[in-house]
Every structure is written in structure tokens, then in C-alpha cells.
Scaffold this motif. Sequence first.
Motif, PDB file in Angstrom:
ATOM      1  N   TYR A  83      -8.678 -54.948 -44.607  1.00 46.52           N
ATOM      2  CA  TYR A  83      -7.552 -54.021 -44.522  1.00 46.52           C
ATOM      3  C   TYR A  83      -7.762 -52.937 -45.563  1.00 46.52           C
ATOM      4  N   GLY A  84      -6.921 -51.924 -45.563  1.00 50.14           N
ATOM      5  CA  GLY A  84      -7.032 -50.855 -46.542  1.00 50.14           C
ATOM      6  C   GLY A  84      -5.853 -50.866 -47.497  1.00 50.14           C
ATOM      7  N   LEU A  85      -6.117 -50.644 -48.778  1.00 52.07           N
ATOM      8  CA  LEU A  85      -5.063 -50.538 -49.781  1.00 52.07           C
ATOM      9  C   LEU A  85      -5.359 -49.304 -50.635  1.00 52.07           C
ATOM     10  N   TYR A  86      -4.408 -48.378 -50.642  1.00 54.90           N
ATOM     11  CA  TYR A  86      -4.620 -47.094 -51.316  1.00 54.90           C
ATOM     12  C   TYR A  86      -3.579 -46.880 -52.398  1.00 54.90           C
ATOM     13  N   GLN A  87      -4.080 -46.582 -53.595  1.00 56.12           N
ATOM     14  CA  GLN A  87      -3.215 -46.336 -54.733  1.00 56.12           C
ATOM     15  C   GLN A  87      -3.196 -44.845 -55.035  1.00 56.12           C
TER      16      GLN A  87
END
Length: 282
Positions: free
Chosen positions: A249-253
Motif C-alpha cells: 500500500y502507499g503511505l504519504y507524509q
Amino acid sequence: MSDLLEEHLIRDIESQINEIKGIEKVLVLSDLHIPFHKKETILNIVKENLDVKLIIFAGDILDCFNVSSFPKEQHIPLHQELKIASSFLKKIDKLTPNIKKIMFRGNHEFRFKRYLMKFKNEFSPFVSDDVLEIVKNGFSFRDERNIRQVVEPLSDNFDVIDSWYFIYKDLVVDHPTSFSKIPMRTCLSTYDYFKNQGVDFNAITIGHTHKTGNVLHGGTLLSEIGCLCEQMDYANNGNVNYTPQSTAYGLYQFKDDKVDVYNSGAKFVYTGSDINVETLKC
């Protein structure tokens, strides 16, 4: 106090601290292919990221299995698939009642539009050609006993975007239809496409390929965020052009509305091999 309530309280505190620091997070889930989705894996990912501000479902949320052009060994009525999808998305919404959710189409949702175009008739104008919109707004159908069944709409937390991409601040999230078995090639082509269109961004993430990877390209973060579904039979039938899919999955900060490219991207999830390995002795 329940574990989930305690988790929500912890995440609320984390969110407040992040807000003070000018930090926000966005979760990107792609290629669920409901009803072939990895249910517990997806729910665990959501539970682990309750401090995000936004969840983006980046295409191929549905499989639209029964309206595909491929030969099928099983029958999954479309209304049943949509019912399963609605129920599962409501479970996610129950876990994240204060988080906005964006959904946009992939090539599998486009199967529905193509099917309606192929069998266009006098009733076509009465049916939305956006299958995600149908799930969002709720629908009714007649079951095998000819009894009318009603599937209630999703909450107002869900928005359906009539597109194959969504841009949030300086992050491009998309689901291209092109495909290369070379790792990151599809993502690089998509990067070129949006740059040539004059879009300014610091990160781009794609679904569709079922592969996982991150690379910095001229200071821009490029990511392929794998998939969240079981491997289909056709991907393991001896055709070696199909490379093993990866669960991710993608996690963007974001820091002050800009993607932190060093703390963002695809996150790999190990769920074991999709290949059934048997040792034969003679």
C-alpha cells in the motif's frame, strides 16, 4: 475500554501532535479487486494508520469479474460483488468515521462501462455507467427468489472521482492502463505523461501493476504500490510473463503541504507466498 477505542484515542493524540507540527498523512489503497480482496490484511493496514487525514482508493477497487471478456470457470453475479464491496467499504468507514475517502476507477471498473456500451439499449440511460457511483449511492436488486433487496448508500465520507487519477497537493495518485513487466517502467512512463501535461508534483504513485517499488527520480518520488488481492488463477498457470504480485500500500507524509519524499512511498506487506509449493518424493 475496547482495544479499538483505545487505538482511536492514541491516533487522535498523534494526529493532534502532527497537526501542530504541520504534518499530515495520506493512505493509498489500490487493486483490492473485491470480491478477491485480502480482507484482514486491508483492515489491519487501516487499523495501523488511523492517524491519516485522507484515504485514497486508487482504482480496481472492484473486479467486475462477471462482466469481463475473459472465459470464467465460476459465476459471481455483479450485484453480489457490489453488495460485498459496499459491506467491506462500510467496515473500513466504521473504523475511520472521521476520515475522508476518495475513490476513482481503474481498468476493472471500466469493464462495467465497456459492458454497458457493448449491450446498449433503451434502458441504458437509466443506469449509471460508473459502477463506483452505484456502490456509493446504494442500489436495489432482485434475488434468486425475486425478492427485492436494498443495499444502502455509503456515508458522506466517500467521494467518487470520475477519472483514472487524483491529485492531492503535490502528490499524483493514478491507475494507468498501460503495463510493463519491467519494474518501475510503468511508473516512469506515467511520470513522463504528467510532466508533459505541465503538472507540478513531488511524488507520483500508481496502481495496476501489482508490483512494489520506490525510486527517487530527479528529486521526485516514484512508487508502485502493489495490490491487496489474492492472486488470480490465470497469473499462475505456467505463463511466465506474469511476475509474482506483491501485497503493498502507499503511505504519504506531508510537511507543510509538501510530500516528505524520504518518509513516504510504497510499504510492502508480507502475507506469505501465493504459490502452492509441494515437495514430491518418489
